[in-house]
Scaffold this active site. Structure first.
Site, PDB file in Angstrom:
ATOM      1  N   SER A   1       0.827  -1.201   0.000  1.00 25.71           N
ATOM      2  CA  SER A   1       0.000   0.000   0.000  1.00 25.71           C
ATOM      3  C   SER A   1       0.872   1.266   0.000  1.00 25.71           C
ATOM      4  CB  SER A   1      -0.955  -0.059   1.194  1.00 25.71           C
ATOM      5  OG  SER A   1      -1.965   0.907   1.058  1.00 25.71           O
TER       6      SER A   1
ATOM      7  N   ASP B   1      -9.979  -4.278  -4.829  1.00 20.42           N
ATOM      8  CA  ASP B   1      -9.262  -3.194  -4.167  1.00 20.42           C
ATOM      9  C   ASP B   1      -9.616  -1.884  -4.870  1.00 20.42           C
ATOM     10  OD1 ASP B   1      -7.386  -1.425  -3.167  1.00 20.42           O
ATOM     11  OD2 ASP B   1      -5.647  -2.718  -3.547  1.00 20.42           O
TER      12      ASP B   1
ATOM     13  N   HIS C   1      -8.042  -5.116  -0.550  1.00 21.82           N
ATOM     14  CA  HIS C   1      -6.855  -4.362  -0.170  1.00 21.82           C
ATOM     15  C   HIS C   1      -6.279  -4.945   1.126  1.00 21.82           C
ATOM     16  CE1 HIS C   1      -4.153  -1.017  -0.551  1.00 21.82           C
ATOM     17  NE2 HIS C   1      -4.250  -0.810   0.748  1.00 21.82           N
TER      18      HIS C   1
END
Ligand SMILES: *[C@@H]1O[C@H](CO)[C@@H](O)[C@H](O)[C@H]1NC(C)=O
Length: 349
Positions: free
Chosen positions: A187, A288, A318
């Site tokens: 991320s 995601d 995610h």
């Protein structure tokens, strides 16, 4: 990806119900901690983000990963947690890089605003990488927004790489092989790892040799909304409101999400065509909100002439890679292992 039909069926995440509840709760807490006045309710976050100490002397057994904390710069509280999967081999080494264990410099996720190298969730993920990949993990504790904005996180990320390049053999485990370094990030950490790779391309290291970049659902964005941001604006786990908040907290005042740090291949992109950028392994989750951003990242790297291998899991949400309850997180480990072995084999020739 290449869909043209407007009524594209929205993929469904495959989450065990317990994990679904857990992720829902975490995302609820996070949303309440990110205040409209651009401060973070750290007390609330910390309550759900317990910290754990390093374990320098693990018990022998299946999980004998040793960890220790190493300070890089006191003045800005920059440090990392080092994980070594075979601490016993260290004492028998007779120099640097005897058994040649690869090193992964790992940047955790959390929108640049939350998470620490000693957060239980980050510690667990890094420890698992170390154990399963048989690699030394350097898990970086970088400064957080909104108190520290861009480029603090990139400076911290890069300075750790420079620091390990200068470290003597006593500082690093004897089995650590700096000529087999990888960058990895999840991320926001994936965005960070990308930027560190860009900076590293123009730096001469003494010993560090970057063999690859592992970008796990890297956090990129832009002003214009992409389809996945609309489809998964309510999550699971990462919501569009949180995404927008993170960028506002990270970016300098007066800039927008088309800043080169956010929209890396967008209108203000920095051209990386001529850079010595490492081969990249990119993970994309079909469920995601960042999915289509990640597809653009893939296309951008390709257009810039970079080597990139993409792995897309249609039902992954995610943050999937950190949860061993999600089947794709095991497939993920295997992909990373194969990628590392391939890059290391290339290097031997
Ligand atoms: C932001 O909001 C919180 C909670 O409403 C408040 O306690 C804090 O003082 C505010 N901070 C600033 C800088 O306005």
């Amino acid at each position: 990806m290449g869909e043209t039909d407007e009524e594209t069926a929205k993929p469904k995440p495959n989450l065990p119900w317990k994990l679904k509840l857990f992720l829902g709760a975490i995302s609820w807490v996070i949303e309440r901690s990110l205040r409209p006045n651009m401060t973070v309710n750290r007390r609330l976050i910390n309550f759900f983000d317990p910290k754990i100490p390093p374990s320098p002397n693990p018990r022998r057994g299946s999980d004998s990963v040793a960890s220790s904390d190493i300070t890089v710069d006191h003045s800005r509280n920059l440090w990392f947690r080092l994980f070594n999967p075979s601490p016993t081999t260290g004492s028998t080494g007779s120099g640097n890089g005897v058994s040649g264990m690869p090193i992964i410099v790992f940047y955790h996720g959390g929108g640049f605003a939350i998470g620490h190298a000693n957060s239980m969730i980050v510690d667990t993920a890094a420890r698992r990488l170390s154990r399963e990949l048989r690699a030394i993990i350097v898990s970086v504790n970088y400064r957080l927004a909104p108190k520290h904005r861009l480029p603090c996180q990139y400076d911290d990320g890069f300075d750790v790489l420079r620091f390990i390049d200068e470290m003597d053999t006593e500082g690093l485990p004897a089995n650590a092989d700096l000529s087999r370094c990888f960058l990895a990030g999840e991320s926001a950490g994936g965005n960070l790892a990308h930027q560190v790779a860009v900076r590293a391309a123009e730096h001469d290291f003494k010993r560090v040799n970057l063999l690859g970049l592992i970008a796990i659902q890297p956090f990129f964005g832009g002003e214009e909304r992409v389809e996945s941001e609309k489809q998964f604006s309510r999550g699971p786990f990462l919501t569009l409101d949180a995404i927008d908040w993170y960028w506002r907290a990270f970016l300098p005042e007066g800039t927008d999400r088309d800043h080169a740090a956010v929209n890396v291949f967008g209108p203000n992109a920095v051209d990386i065509t001529g850079l010595r950028f490492p081969p990249t392994l990119l993970f994309i989750g079909g469920c995601d909100p960042l999915r289509d951003r990640n597809v653009r990242y893939y296309e951008g790297l390709k257009k810039s002439g970079k080597q990139v291998h993409v792995v897309e899991y249609p039902n992954a949400v995610h943050g999937f890679s950190g949860f061993k309850e999600i089947p794709e997180s095991c497939l993920f480990l295997r992909e990373v292992k194969d990628f590392m072995e391939m890059q290391m084999a290339k290097e031997k020739v």
